[in-house]
Design an enzyme around this catalytic site. Structure first.
Site, PDB file in Angstrom:
ATOM      1  N   SER A  83       0.765  -1.201  -0.085  1.00 25.17           N
ATOM      2  CA  SER A  83      -0.073   0.110  -0.021  1.00 25.17           C
ATOM      3  C   SER A  83       0.730   1.238   0.100  1.00 25.17           C
ATOM      4  CB  SER A  83      -1.045   0.057   1.262  1.00 25.17           C
ATOM      5  OG  SER A  83      -1.509   1.296   1.317  1.00 25.17           O
ATOM      6  N   TYR A 113      -3.022   0.417  10.492  1.00 30.31           N
ATOM      7  CA  TYR A 113      -2.782   0.245   8.994  1.00 30.31           C
ATOM      8  C   TYR A 113      -1.471   1.021   8.783  1.00 30.31           C
ATOM      9  CZ  TYR A 113      -3.985  -0.475   3.937  1.00 30.31           C
ATOM     10  OH  TYR A 113      -3.813  -0.865   2.881  1.00 30.31           O
TER      11      TYR A 113
END
Length: 263
Positions: free
Chosen positions: A138, A151
């Site tokens: 990501s 995250y």
């Protein structure tokens, strides 16, 4: 690396980026694609839709014994694994108030799962003197994910692990790429936008939201060039460069965007 005649394994392969990779790998002429997911029924649906080259498996990436069993079964079926895509990921949509259980799950899925799969697949690759690891990390692993502390932290760790592997094993024939997309049209982002989550809105305001097939296109190109960073959103490279050169200015710009979206 090209996919013709290759054997690939994809975790988190039942939807989104994982399913798009399965479709594209099959189209590129892969000999076999193993789609593994916690949702075994959804993985079987992907296999049925793509065709006989795809084999489905149920898998909890947080359980190392299951990961080792998947690798062993794939090697028995097909002789070896050319490409392992550690693609499973989980978001929490919370900040410091995240429960310890949320932090633990994010760590286990977003980081330790990459450790488990690498431990399992690396011996066979080293014995053959070649192999490829693709870790979905990501853009949050290079920048930050507003509104999701676990995250952000774990995706940064995932990029760090991928870089360590690239430095340590490249000269032994192991290639490593970190896939770092920004906004992708997946259930994870769609759910955040539906609830008005600030982080999802920041992502949507920061650039194009790509269809997973576009991400798969970028992966094919990145694997062909054996690039460490695969960036389906080219602007992420510019953001990362500015963040490195002027972290205070970059943070100020991100805070400005957050204030605008909150207004």
């Amino acid at each position: 690396m090209n996919l013709t005649g290759r054997v690939a394994v994809i975790t988190g392969g039942a939807g989104g980026i994982g399913a798009a990779l399965a479709r594209r790998f099959a189209a590129e002429g892969a000999a076999a694609v193993v789609v593994a997911d916690l949702d075994a029924d959804a993985a079987r649906a992907v296999a049925a839709a793509v065709g006989p080259v795809v084999h489905a498996a149920g898998l909890d990436v947080t359980v190392e014994e299951q990961v080792r069993a998947l690798v062993a079964d794939t090697e028995r079926r097909y002789g070896h694994i050319d490409l392992f895509c550690a693609n499973a990921g989980v978001a929490t949509a919370v900040g410091l108030d995240a429960a310890d259980a949320d932090w633990d799950r994010a760590w286990r899925v977003n980081v330790l799962a990459h450790v488990h799969s690498t431990r399992a697949v690396l011996p066979g690759m080293l014995a053959r003197g070649q192999g490829y690891l693709l870790h979905t990390c990501s853009a949050a692993g290079l920048l930050t994910a507003v509104g999701d502390a676990p995250y952000t932290a774990t995706k940064h760790a995932a990029v760090g692990l991928a870089e360590w592997l690239a430095v340590t094993y490249r000269d032994q024939g192991i290639r490593v790429s970190a896939l770092c997309p920004q906004g992708v049209d997946t259930p994870m982002l769609a759910e955040g936008l539906a609830t008005g989550h600030l982080g999802a809105r920041v992502i949507a305001a920061s650039g194009a939201v790509l269809h997973p097939d576009r991400v798969a296109d970028a992966v094919i190109a990145g694997l062909a060039e054996e690039r460490f960073l695969i960036l389906p959103h080219p602007e992420v490279a510019q953001h990362a460069l500015r963040r490195a050169e002027d972290p205070d200015g970059w943070q100020a710009g991100l805070r400005k965007l957050v204030r605008r979206l909150r207004a």
